[in-house]
Design an enzyme around this catalytic site. Structure first.
Site, PDB file in Angstrom:
ATOM      1  N   HIS A 195       0.819  -1.208   0.000  1.00 27.11           N
ATOM      2  CA  HIS A 195       0.000   0.000   0.000  1.00 27.11           C
ATOM      3  C   HIS A 195       0.853   1.258   0.000  1.00 27.11           C
ATOM      4  O   HIS A 195       0.489   2.267  -0.600  1.00 27.11           O
ATOM      5  CB  HIS A 195      -0.947  -0.008   1.206  1.00 27.11           C
ATOM      6  CG  HIS A 195      -2.186  -0.788   0.933  1.00 27.11           C
ATOM      7  ND1 HIS A 195      -3.050  -1.203   1.880  1.00 27.11           N
ATOM      8  CD2 HIS A 195      -2.685  -1.230  -0.242  1.00 27.11           C
ATOM      9  CE1 HIS A 195      -4.038  -1.863   1.317  1.00 27.11           C
ATOM     10  NE2 HIS A 195      -3.830  -1.898   0.033  1.00 27.11           N
ATOM     11  N   GLU A 439      -5.893 -15.212 -23.450  1.00 23.18           N
ATOM     12  CA  GLU A 439      -4.714 -15.190 -22.583  1.00 23.18           C
ATOM     13  C   GLU A 439      -3.973 -16.513 -22.594  1.00 23.18           C
ATOM     14  O   GLU A 439      -3.042 -16.736 -21.828  1.00 23.18           O
ATOM     15  CB  GLU A 439      -5.093 -14.766 -21.155  1.00 23.18           C
ATOM     16  CG  GLU A 439      -6.256 -15.476 -20.537  1.00 23.18           C
ATOM     17  CD  GLU A 439      -6.591 -14.955 -19.137  1.00 23.18           C
ATOM     18  OE1 GLU A 439      -5.838 -14.150 -18.572  1.00 23.18           O
ATOM     19  OE2 GLU A 439      -7.627 -15.389 -18.604  1.00 23.18           O
ATOM     20  N   CYS A 510      -6.440  -5.861 -21.527  1.00 19.27           N
ATOM     21  CA  CYS A 510      -6.562  -5.481 -20.120  1.00 19.27           C
ATOM     22  C   CYS A 510      -5.374  -5.958 -19.289  1.00 19.27           C
ATOM     23  O   CYS A 510      -5.361  -5.793 -18.071  1.00 19.27           O
ATOM     24  CB  CYS A 510      -7.881  -5.980 -19.533  1.00 19.27           C
ATOM     25  SG  CYS A 510      -8.023  -7.766 -19.597  1.00 19.27           S
TER      26      CYS A 510
HETATM   27  C1  PEP Z   1      -4.050 -11.023 -17.699  1.00 20.78           C
HETATM   28  O1  PEP Z   1      -3.726 -12.207 -17.583  1.00 20.78           O
HETATM   29  O2  PEP Z   1      -3.472 -10.211 -18.464  1.00 20.78           O
HETATM   30  C2  PEP Z   1      -5.147 -10.473 -16.873  1.00 20.78           C
HETATM   31  C3  PEP Z   1      -5.601  -9.247 -17.059  1.00 20.78           C
HETATM   32  O3  PEP Z   1      -5.665 -11.272 -15.911  1.00 20.78           O
HETATM   33  P1  PEP Z   1      -4.970 -11.553 -14.490  1.00 20.78           P
HETATM   34  O4  PEP Z   1      -3.786 -10.627 -14.353  1.00 20.78           O
HETATM   35  O5  PEP Z   1      -6.031 -11.309 -13.485  1.00 20.78           O
HETATM   36  O6  PEP Z   1      -4.582 -12.988 -14.609  1.00 20.78           O
HETATM   37 MG    MG Z   2      -5.082 -13.596 -16.648  1.00 20.10          MG
END
Ligand code: PEP
Ligand code: MG
Length: 579
Positions: A195, A439, A510
């Site tokens: 944090h 992914e 993302c």
């Molecule tokens: C990713 O794998 O890029 C993702 C956004 O999911 P996480 O980081 O939650 O696995």
């Molecule tokens: Mg992921």
């Protein structure tokens, strides 16, 4: 002679200033017996320390300027809530009475019991909660041991203009020194996800954490440079280094002024291409203080945090309440809720997973694989998400898909959930969009099939890189192999974007790569038009987008993708955008 120290850079800027070493250190807590007749007095002493700690933190909170991001007060609120929690304010009283021991010792016993729970967790975010417990306990211990808070205040006053080098630092102490005009921080402990580190990032204070034995290597008052972009600190820099870093500070200042000007403006490239900038969220607490941020919506809400670190899993109603809160907070903007991504580094302590020990958890029963195997876990989540879909533009996103049979099972379960809701007379949006996370390399290679089956795709580069390069994203020993610019990774990203274009299915990203300014022009040139990232990176990335020309970038990127040496690719990425 100059001395170079290395750690983890947790924020973005550079600071120069005289060194102020502060040792907060370990407190010596001894055990002693309290006579039965004095137990009530000891309990009263503990209660008064709790009250004083609350007053101190409330004071820190009141001093936060009104125009500061609400994220910052939330750090202090977390500590205030912890002090009020029975685990910290009641349990030690029971220990004092039961064991007839002193208050400091009872608090230490309770602290040890609490942190063992955090120590066994793999999740880096939850591990940082251990730091919160420690910071709060130490504040109460200092009061019990009569360490004067005025003494802290005198030391903190001296922090103005200095680079503070400290063994450990709580968010509240960081905030106090920030208010007194500290230039930057170097801490011996801490991690990029703690944090204190997150706070440094949101305050924009240059900080480098995890610099082992820093307090021993630097001299009080000598000149220090903190370069938080590269996790470096230089003690007594020579003229040349000093000149270089002074120019960096000047450049950052002009950049900050320019970025303020684009707050509230849309992200549009120089040649008129509109880009969607979304934010990633993972905690219910983040909803309120991020809702005013300059984002077009939520590109990833990680629901697994709702399920972790508890004895009874959340039921449909509890989940619905959270998703509904999210939808109301972002009314009018699209919100992407990702279904459970439990497994591998994100474990839950309750059935059905606690008796599953796959030999390789990252390749085992994780995310959608677990959800499909355990419908009693998945169906309430699907119903909760569907119910919340009537409150705005909700998009449901599925993690770690790798083949079409999963897609068929998924749609069957969605259909079943809709039928149950219909029968109960509970409304849902029948047109709610469903998206697939890309992914796993198999999904990227077969992206066309996924693009045909889903309303949108979202590249989860954190996992895509890990699985493509067979490099555990959490293992520092192979961190040098974890490379977003590896040609194989770039080709998979490219294939996914091309499949989306061909089938008219929007593609977003993302993973962390989307919020790293080093890759923004590359991704624009590759055709990415929706980026989702941590709220703190939105303006920086928007600034780069608004200065870019996508038609020039896409021409340049087409030749870059033919390169196969990482050095050549790195150089070509650095040259992007220059005509
Ligand atoms: C990713 O794998 O890029 C993702 C956004 O999911 P996480 O980081 O939650 O696995
Ligand atoms: Mg992921």
């Amino acid at each position: 002679m100059a001395l170079m120290l290395n750690g983890a850079g947790v924020s973005r800027g550079v600071a120069i200033g005289p060194c102020l070493v502060i040792r907060r250190g370990e407190l010596e807590v001894l055990e002693y017996a309290i006579p039965r007749e004095l137990i009530d007095d000891e309990v009263a002493r503990f209660e008064s320390a709790i009250k004083k700690a609350q007053q101190q933190l409330s004071q820190v909170r009141q001093q936060i300027p009104v125009d500061t991001s609400p994220e910052i007060s939330a750090f202090i609120d977390t500590h205030l809530l912890m002090i009020e929690d029975a685990a910290l304010c009641r349990a030690p009283i029971n220990l004092i009475r039961r064991q007839q021991c002193n208050a400091e010792w009872a608090l230490k016993l309770q602290r040890d019991a609490l942190v063992t729970v955090f120590d066994v967790m793999d999740d880096p975010y939850l591990k940082t909660r251990r730091d919160d417990v420690d910071h709060v306990v130490k504040r109460i211990q200092r009061i019990l041991l009569s360490h004067q808070e005025q003494a802290d205040d005198i030391v903190f006053q001296r922090a103005r203009g200095c680079v503070v080098v400290v063994d450990e630092l709580s968010p509240a102490d960081m905030l106090l020194m920030y208010q007194r005009g500290v230039a930057g921080f170097i801490t011996e402990d801490g991690a990029p996800n703690s944090h204190t580190a997150i706070l440094a990032r949101s305050l924009g204070v240059p900080a480098v954490v995890a610099v082992r034995n820093a307090c021993r290597y630097v001299l009080q008052h000598e000149q220090l440079v903190v370069d938080s972009r590269y996790g470096a600190a230089i003690a007594s820099p020579d003229e040349r280094a000093l000149g270089f870093y002074q120019r960096c500070i000047q450049h950052d200042k002009s950049r900050a002024v320019a970025l303020k000007m684009i707050k509230g403006l849309p992200a549009v490239t120089q040649d008129g291409c509109g880009i969607h900038l979304m934010m990633n969220l993972e905690l219910v607490e983040e909803i309120e203080f991020n809702k005013e941020m300059d984002a077009d919506g939520v590109g990833l809400f990680r629901t697994e945090m709702l399920f972790m670190n508890r004895v009874v899993l959340p039921d449909e109603e509890e989940q619905y309440q959270v998703y509904a809160k999210l939808m109301r907070a972002f009314k009018g903007r699209p919100v992407t809720i990702r279904t459970l991504d439990i497994g591998a580094d994100k474990q839950i302590n309750v059935n059905p997973l606690n008796d599953y020990y796959g030999s390789n958890p990252a390749l085992g029963l994780r995310a959608i694989r677990l959800s499909l195997k355990e419908p009693q876990l998945f169906l309430p989540q699907l119903r909760a998400i569907l119910r919340a879909s009537v409150l705005g533009e909700l998009r449901m996103m599925i993690p770690m898909l790798s083949n079409m049979s999963e897609v068929q099972q998924l749609y069957r379960l969605i259909k079943m959930s809709k039928a149950v809701l219909k029968e109960k007379g509970q409304p849902y949006d029948a047109t709610m969009k469903v998206g697939a996370m890309i992914e796993v390399p198999a999904a990227a290679i077969a992206a066309s099939a996924f693009a045909r089956q889903f309303d949108f795709l979202s590249l989860g580069t954190n996992d895509l890189i890990q699985y493509t390069l067979a490099t555990d994203r959490m293992d520092a020993a192979v961190g040098h192999l974890y490379d977003p610019l590896h040609p194989a990774v770039l080709h998979l990203i490219q294939m996914t974007i091309a499949a989306g274009e061909k089938h008219n299915t929007p593609v977003s990203m993302c993973g962390e790569m989307a919020g790293d300014p080093a890759y923004t022009v590359l991704l624009l040139g590759m055709g990415l038009r929706e980026f989702s990232m941590s709220a703190s990176m939105l303006l920086e990335v928007k600034g780069i987008i608004n200065d870019s020309d996508v038609s020039l970038l896409s021409r340049q990127v087409s030749t870059l993708l033919d390169l196969d040496s990482p050095d050549e690719i790195m150089a070509a990425v650095g040259a992007l955008g220059k005509a």
